[in-house]
Write an enzyme that holds these catalytic residues in place. Structure first.
Site, PDB file in Angstrom:
ATOM      1  CG  HIS A   1      -2.051   0.872   1.266  1.00 54.16           C
ATOM      2  ND1 HIS A   1      -1.927   2.226   1.101  1.00 54.16           N
ATOM      3  CD2 HIS A   1      -3.366   0.626   1.450  1.00 54.16           C
ATOM      4  CE1 HIS A   1      -3.130   2.762   1.203  1.00 54.16           C
ATOM      5  NE2 HIS A   1      -4.019   1.826   1.401  1.00 54.16           N
TER       6      HIS A   1
ATOM      7  CD  GLU B   1      -3.142   1.074  -2.125  1.00 56.60           C
ATOM      8  OE1 GLU B   1      -3.720   2.152  -1.841  1.00 56.60           O
ATOM      9  OE2 GLU B   1      -3.604  -0.039  -1.840  1.00 56.60           O
TER      10      GLU B   1
HETATM   11  O1  TA6 Z   1      -5.995   1.552  -0.669  1.00 57.47           O
HETATM   12  C1  TA6 Z   1      -6.982   2.451  -0.567  1.00 57.47           C
HETATM   13  C2  TA6 Z   1      -7.741   2.199   0.713  1.00 57.47           C
HETATM   14  O2  TA6 Z   1      -8.277   0.941   0.740  1.00 57.47           O
HETATM   15  C3  TA6 Z   1      -8.771   3.301   0.911  1.00 57.47           C
HETATM   16  O3  TA6 Z   1     -10.067   2.823   0.739  1.00 57.47           O
HETATM   17  C4  TA6 Z   1      -8.497   3.835   2.292  1.00 57.47           C
HETATM   18  O4  TA6 Z   1      -9.271   3.259   3.237  1.00 57.47           O
HETATM   19  C5  TA6 Z   1      -7.031   3.517   2.445  1.00 57.47           C
HETATM   20  O5  TA6 Z   1      -6.868   2.287   1.851  1.00 57.47           O
HETATM   21  C6  TA6 Z   1      -6.473   3.585   3.827  1.00 57.47           C
HETATM   22  O6  TA6 Z   1      -6.887   2.529   4.604  1.00 57.47           O
HETATM   23  P1  TA6 Z   1      -6.458   2.501   6.147  1.00 57.47           P
HETATM   24  O7  TA6 Z   1      -7.087   1.261   6.706  1.00 57.47           O
HETATM   25  O8  TA6 Z   1      -4.968   2.444   6.208  1.00 57.47           O
HETATM   26  O9  TA6 Z   1      -6.991   3.764   6.770  1.00 57.47           O
END
Ligand code: TA6
Length: 448
Positions: free
Chosen positions: A319, A422
């Site tokens: 991520h 990602e």
């Molecule tokens: O990768 C994008 C995502 O899934 C968004 O929907 C947002 O929630 C982000 O990740 C961050 O997630 P987190 O659980 O780290 O706050």
């Protein structure tokens, strides 16, 4: 080991507790004659020490033979003393609690009820021989909170031999962090989540973004860098109470290998199923090996092995939070005419755009069935390129203003300075492994 005032007894007991082994203070093994001598301010001779050191070695050897393990607090100031202990207990490791004269003197001033007068500190420091490179052990700086000294010692005792470019220390929140400082680049990786929080190729600005409001706690995800999402992505429909993006980014990974190769520093972290994971919504037996290669480029590789007797299915993602001067000027190419799912819109709709991705509001897209190379141009002439293997999903995210303000671990204005691109296998691209099978997802990040 260490001179008086270095905290051998206090830290030794805490370390033993953390390691789950007994603790012995070698002060208690001194023959009375030695105690009387030291209390009188008379330094011990080597002849005074040999019988005492023999008792120390014996205690370690017995603990080794019994398989209980043991932490023993013992000054062991000279190499010859340590060799005497080693002769009796060949697997002993030495943790040298190292501090400056000032730090030690301050500690001794504050200490009462001990037979060792502060006046002997200088003679002890004069006697002290630092650990030699060929000795099994390491020095820990005591000029930090005691619990950090313990946490650092535990992490370093668990770590493999480290090349010169790698150190283990204590970072934010008292969490152990692996630091890489090699010719081609620097990086930091927390054992918590095997979380890369920084990577800077030599001669270039940092590539990864970190929130100034990130939490650093055993039960919280770190905001920024490269969170490792596994074995699910986002919310888990089967268990809405399960942590978003899986348990891997909340787990304590173990550093199992560190080496220098081809101008890079390569770290390998391991995570296996735990009691917690076996009681989670994804109770499978598995082994995950995460390789982080630090240099002019950042290499990430997650190998997952199914150790279970049934097939397992999982999602995964690096991520990655990239640092950008201003999101309004960012353009990402590589996704032109590729369909994506807008997670903010109709879950059934598949959309595509002919132009590079640009940002004008909250963006949360999933591209599936693609192995495209993403090129992130940040508008100042810098381009970050992400090429992958074993990954056919991409996620592109920026929370924009409102979502940023709604997240406690994300600064209200920080959304302009980051973009997530990602490397993933999510939703329709999840991985199913037969028993014993292995899957590897890799990415190489290059900044030019
Ligand atoms: O990768 C994008 C995502 O899934 C968004 O929907 C947002 O929630 C982000 O990740 C961050 O997630 P987190 O659980 O780290 O706050």
């Amino acid at each position: 080991m260490g001179v008086s005032g270095s905290g051998k007894s206090t830290i030794g007991a805490l370390l033993a507790h953390s390691l789950g082994v007994p603790f012995t203070d070698a002060d208690g093994l001194h023959p009375q004659a030695n105690i009387v001598k030291m209390a009188g301010g008379v330094p011990l001779t080597d002849d005074d020490r040999w019988p005492w050191l023999a008792l120390v070695g014996e205690a370690l050897a017995e603990a080794g033979a019994a398989g209980t393990g043991l932490v023993i607090a013992c000054s062991a100031l000279k190499r010859v003393y340590r060799d005497a202990i080693l002769a009796a207990a060949p697997t002993v490791r030495f943790v040298h609690l190292a501090g400056s004269l000032d730090v030690l003197a301050n500690r001794l001033e504050g200490r009462s009820e001990h037979f060792m007068p502060p006046a002997l500190l200088r003679s002890q420091l004069a006697t002290l021989e630092e650990l030699h490179d060929d000795e099994s052990g390491f020095a820990v700086d005591i000029d930090q909170p005691v619990l950090n000294v313990v946490a650092e010692s535990v992490a370093r005792l668990a770590a493999p031999a480290l090349p010169a470019s790698v150190t283990i220390g204590i970072g934010h929140g008292g969490l152990p962090v692996v630091r890489v400082d090699d010719v081609a680049g620097t990086a930091e990786v927390y054992l918590h989540g095997a979380h890369v929080t920084s990577w800077t190729p030599t001669g270039r600005p940092p590539v990864l973004w970190m929130s100034a409001f990130s939490e650093f706690a055993a039960d919280r995800p770190i905001r920024g860098g490269v969170p490792l999402c596994f074995p699910w992505f986002g919310a888990l429909p089967a268990d809405p109470t399960a942590p978003a993006h899986g348990f891997a980014r909340l787990a304590e990974w173990q550093l199992v290998e560190a080496r220098e190769a081809d101008g890079n520093t390569v770290l390998v972290f391991r995570l296996g199923d735990t009691e917690g994971s076996r009681n989670s919504a994804w109770p499978h037996r598995f082994e995950a090996l995460y390789t982080v290669s630090v240099g002019a480029r950042l290499g990430l590789s997650l190998q997952v092995r199914n150790l279970d007797v049934t097939p397992v299915t999982f999602a995964e993602a690096f991520h990655t939070y990239l640092s950008v001067p201003d999101i309004h000027n960012v353009a990402i190419s590589g996704f032109e005419d590729q369909e994506f799912l807008d997670r903010l819109g109709d879950p059934e709709a598949r959309i595509s755009e002919a132009e590079p991705v640009r940002f004008t509001g909250e963006t949360d897209r999933v591209y599936q069935g693609t192995s495209t190379v993403a090129r992130v141009a940040d508008g100042t002439g810098r381009t970050v390129e992400i090429s992958t293997e074993g990954s056919v999903s991409r996620v592109v995210w920026n929370p924009w203003q409102a979502k940023a303000a709604a997240m406690a671990d994300f600064g209200d204005d920080e959304w302009t300075g980051m973009v997530c691109v990602e490397t993933a296998n999510v939703q329709g691209d999840t991985i199913t492994l037969a028993p014993g099978a292995v899957h590897t997802m890799s990415a190489v990040i290059a900044a030019a």
